[in-house]
Motif scaffolding. Structure first.
Motif, PDB file in Angstrom:
ATOM      1  N   VAL A  16       0.669  -1.173   0.162  1.00  0.00           N
ATOM      2  CA  VAL A  16       0.164   0.165  -0.010  1.00  0.00           C
ATOM      3  C   VAL A  16       0.879   1.452   0.032  1.00  0.00           C
ATOM      4  O   VAL A  16       0.639   2.159  -0.645  1.00  0.00           O
ATOM      5  CB  VAL A  16      -0.961   0.087   1.195  1.00  0.00           C
ATOM      6  CG1 VAL A  16      -1.717   1.403   1.235  1.00  0.00           C
ATOM      7  CG2 VAL A  16      -1.782  -1.185   1.130  1.00  0.00           C
ATOM      8  N   TRP A  17       1.997   1.328   0.979  1.00  0.00           N
ATOM      9  CA  TRP A  17       2.906   2.037   0.877  1.00  0.00           C
ATOM     10  C   TRP A  17       3.514   2.535  -0.405  1.00  0.00           C
ATOM     11  O   TRP A  17       3.512   3.692  -0.995  1.00  0.00           O
ATOM     12  CB  TRP A  17       3.914   2.093   2.096  1.00  0.00           C
ATOM     13  CG  TRP A  17       4.962   3.313   2.169  1.00  0.00           C
ATOM     14  CD1 TRP A  17       4.827   4.402   2.798  1.00  0.00           C
ATOM     15  CD2 TRP A  17       6.330   3.209   1.432  1.00  0.00           C
ATOM     16  NE1 TRP A  17       5.943   5.073   2.655  1.00  0.00           N
ATOM     17  CE2 TRP A  17       6.818   4.286   1.743  1.00  0.00           C
ATOM     18  CE3 TRP A  17       6.976   2.296   0.330  1.00  0.00           C
ATOM     19  CZ2 TRP A  17       8.097   4.732   1.455  1.00  0.00           C
ATOM     20  CZ3 TRP A  17       8.081   2.601  -0.009  1.00  0.00           C
ATOM     21  CH2 TRP A  17       8.711   3.697   0.594  1.00  0.00           C
ATOM     22  N   SER A  18       4.051   1.436  -1.109  1.00  0.00           N
ATOM     23  CA  SER A  18       4.732   1.701  -2.507  1.00  0.00           C
ATOM     24  C   SER A  18       3.535   2.250  -3.538  1.00  0.00           C
ATOM     25  O   SER A  18       4.183   3.044  -4.297  1.00  0.00           O
ATOM     26  CB  SER A  18       5.179   0.215  -2.726  1.00  0.00           C
ATOM     27  OG  SER A  18       5.637   0.249  -4.005  1.00  0.00           O
ATOM     28  N   LEU A  19       2.479   1.818  -3.470  1.00  0.00           N
ATOM     29  CA  LEU A  19       1.345   2.326  -4.257  1.00  0.00           C
ATOM     30  C   LEU A  19       1.129   3.973  -4.110  1.00  0.00           C
ATOM     31  O   LEU A  19       1.404   4.744  -5.098  1.00  0.00           O
ATOM     32  CB  LEU A  19       0.114   1.623  -4.107  1.00  0.00           C
ATOM     33  CG  LEU A  19      -0.978   2.021  -5.066  1.00  0.00           C
ATOM     34  CD1 LEU A  19      -0.833   1.727  -6.476  1.00  0.00           C
ATOM     35  CD2 LEU A  19      -2.437   1.649  -4.547  1.00  0.00           C
ATOM     36  N   MET A  20       1.181   4.507  -2.883  1.00  0.00           N
ATOM     37  CA  MET A  20       0.792   5.508  -2.562  1.00  0.00           C
ATOM     38  C   MET A  20       2.134   6.646  -2.993  1.00  0.00           C
ATOM     39  O   MET A  20       2.190   7.513  -3.617  1.00  0.00           O
ATOM     40  CB  MET A  20       0.703   6.051  -1.174  1.00  0.00           C
ATOM     41  CG  MET A  20      -0.646   5.307  -0.642  1.00  0.00           C
ATOM     42  SD  MET A  20      -1.268   5.550   0.933  1.00  0.00           S
ATOM     43  CE  MET A  20       0.130   6.143   1.829  1.00  0.00           C
ATOM     44  N   ILE A  21       3.265   5.983  -2.599  1.00  0.00           N
ATOM     45  CA  ILE A  21       4.719   6.781  -2.824  1.00  0.00           C
ATOM     46  C   ILE A  21       5.031   6.896  -4.262  1.00  0.00           C
ATOM     47  O   ILE A  21       5.291   8.180  -4.846  1.00  0.00           O
ATOM     48  CB  ILE A  21       5.832   6.176  -2.105  1.00  0.00           C
ATOM     49  CG1 ILE A  21       5.610   6.388  -0.706  1.00  0.00           C
ATOM     50  CG2 ILE A  21       7.208   6.842  -2.650  1.00  0.00           C
ATOM     51  CD1 ILE A  21       5.389   7.624  -0.115  1.00  0.00           C
ATOM     52  N   TRP A  22       4.986   5.895  -5.030  1.00  0.00           N
ATOM     53  CA  TRP A  22       5.356   6.012  -6.557  1.00  0.00           C
ATOM     54  C   TRP A  22       4.419   6.532  -7.280  1.00  0.00           C
ATOM     55  O   TRP A  22       4.558   7.107  -8.441  1.00  0.00           O
ATOM     56  CB  TRP A  22       5.644   4.517  -6.987  1.00  0.00           C
ATOM     57  CG  TRP A  22       6.971   4.167  -6.255  1.00  0.00           C
ATOM     58  CD1 TRP A  22       7.002   3.168  -5.239  1.00  0.00           C
ATOM     59  CD2 TRP A  22       8.293   4.616  -6.285  1.00  0.00           C
ATOM     60  NE1 TRP A  22       8.360   3.287  -4.866  1.00  0.00           N
ATOM     61  CE2 TRP A  22       8.975   4.142  -5.455  1.00  0.00           C
ATOM     62  CE3 TRP A  22       8.668   5.492  -7.306  1.00  0.00           C
ATOM     63  CZ2 TRP A  22      10.629   4.265  -5.547  1.00  0.00           C
ATOM     64  CZ3 TRP A  22       9.994   5.887  -7.140  1.00  0.00           C
ATOM     65  CH2 TRP A  22      10.828   5.313  -6.277  1.00  0.00           C
ATOM     66  N   THR A  23       2.584   6.375  -7.097  1.00  0.00           N
ATOM     67  CA  THR A  23       2.073   7.324  -7.747  1.00  0.00           C
ATOM     68  C   THR A  23       2.178   8.805  -7.622  1.00  0.00           C
ATOM     69  O   THR A  23       1.986   9.347  -8.710  1.00  0.00           O
ATOM     70  CB  THR A  23       0.476   6.890  -7.637  1.00  0.00           C
ATOM     71  OG1 THR A  23       0.259   6.840  -6.322  1.00  0.00           O
ATOM     72  CG2 THR A  23       0.152   5.392  -8.190  1.00  0.00           C
ATOM     73  N   LEU A  61       7.096   0.283  -8.534  1.00  0.00           N
ATOM     74  CA  LEU A  61       5.473  -0.011  -8.204  1.00  0.00           C
ATOM     75  C   LEU A  61       5.447  -1.448  -8.412  1.00  0.00           C
ATOM     76  O   LEU A  61       4.574  -2.153  -7.475  1.00  0.00           O
ATOM     77  CB  LEU A  61       4.858   1.050  -9.283  1.00  0.00           C
ATOM     78  CG  LEU A  61       3.356   0.976  -8.846  1.00  0.00           C
ATOM     79  CD1 LEU A  61       2.837   1.343  -7.689  1.00  0.00           C
ATOM     80  CD2 LEU A  61       2.730   1.817  -9.792  1.00  0.00           C
ATOM     81  N   ALA A  62       5.674  -1.960  -9.480  1.00  0.00           N
ATOM     82  CA  ALA A  62       5.603  -3.514  -9.853  1.00  0.00           C
ATOM     83  C   ALA A  62       6.052  -4.388  -8.655  1.00  0.00           C
ATOM     84  O   ALA A  62       5.333  -5.134  -8.259  1.00  0.00           O
ATOM     85  CB  ALA A  62       6.214  -3.669 -11.135  1.00  0.00           C
ATOM     86  N   LEU A  63       7.165  -4.014  -8.302  1.00  0.00           N
ATOM     87  CA  LEU A  63       7.864  -4.667  -7.284  1.00  0.00           C
ATOM     88  C   LEU A  63       6.967  -4.745  -5.756  1.00  0.00           C
ATOM     89  O   LEU A  63       6.827  -5.652  -5.092  1.00  0.00           O
ATOM     90  CB  LEU A  63       9.262  -4.542  -7.051  1.00  0.00           C
ATOM     91  CG  LEU A  63      10.187  -4.964  -8.147  1.00  0.00           C
ATOM     92  CD1 LEU A  63      11.708  -4.392  -7.938  1.00  0.00           C
ATOM     93  CD2 LEU A  63      10.265  -6.645  -8.401  1.00  0.00           C
ATOM     94  N   GLY A  64       6.717  -3.490  -5.422  1.00  0.00           N
ATOM     95  CA  GLY A  64       5.961  -3.087  -4.479  1.00  0.00           C
ATOM     96  C   GLY A  64       4.813  -3.766  -4.134  1.00  0.00           C
ATOM     97  O   GLY A  64       4.051  -4.441  -3.296  1.00  0.00           O
ATOM     98  N   LEU A  65       3.969  -3.891  -5.539  1.00  0.00           N
ATOM     99  CA  LEU A  65       2.749  -4.384  -5.705  1.00  0.00           C
ATOM    100  C   LEU A  65       2.700  -5.879  -5.389  1.00  0.00           C
ATOM    101  O   LEU A  65       1.977  -6.681  -4.797  1.00  0.00           O
ATOM    102  CB  LEU A  65       1.781  -3.949  -6.856  1.00  0.00           C
ATOM    103  CG  LEU A  65       1.487  -2.458  -6.912  1.00  0.00           C
ATOM    104  CD1 LEU A  65       0.970  -2.470  -8.359  1.00  0.00           C
ATOM    105  CD2 LEU A  65       0.575  -2.274  -5.763  1.00  0.00           C
TER     106      LEU A  65
END
Length: 82
Positions: A16-23, A61-65
């Motif tokens: 979730v953090w990765s999605l928010m940060i990278w978008t 983003l792909a790795l975070g998801l």
């Protein structure tokens, strides 16, 4: 391999953090007015800076998801056991 409940929640939260940060990063990169991302402020001429940072953001983003998905699967597995 079985993940602990704590590790599963951590991985899900990381996704979730990765999605928010990278978008947010991509939005800010697109709105760049300092001239680093686009030549002359025109969005039709992206610079190498833009392409490198866009590739970085997409990869992260792909790795975070993917990591988040592993965490969600771990949380679901613990809920099935309970």
């Amino acid at each position: 391999m079985k993940l602990s409940r704590r590790t599963s929640w951590f991985l899900a939260a990381f996704g979730v953090w990765s999605l928010m940060i990278w978008t947010t990063f991509v939005k800010n990169l697109w709105k760049d007015s300092g001239g680093q991302a686009f030549t002359g402020g025109d969005h039709s001429h992206p610079t190498a800076f833009f392409w490198i940072h866009l590739l970085l953001a997409i990869t992260s983003l792909a790795l975070g998801l993917a990591i988040g998905w592993v965490g969600v699967r771990g949380v679901r597995a613990h809920r099935k056991e309970a």
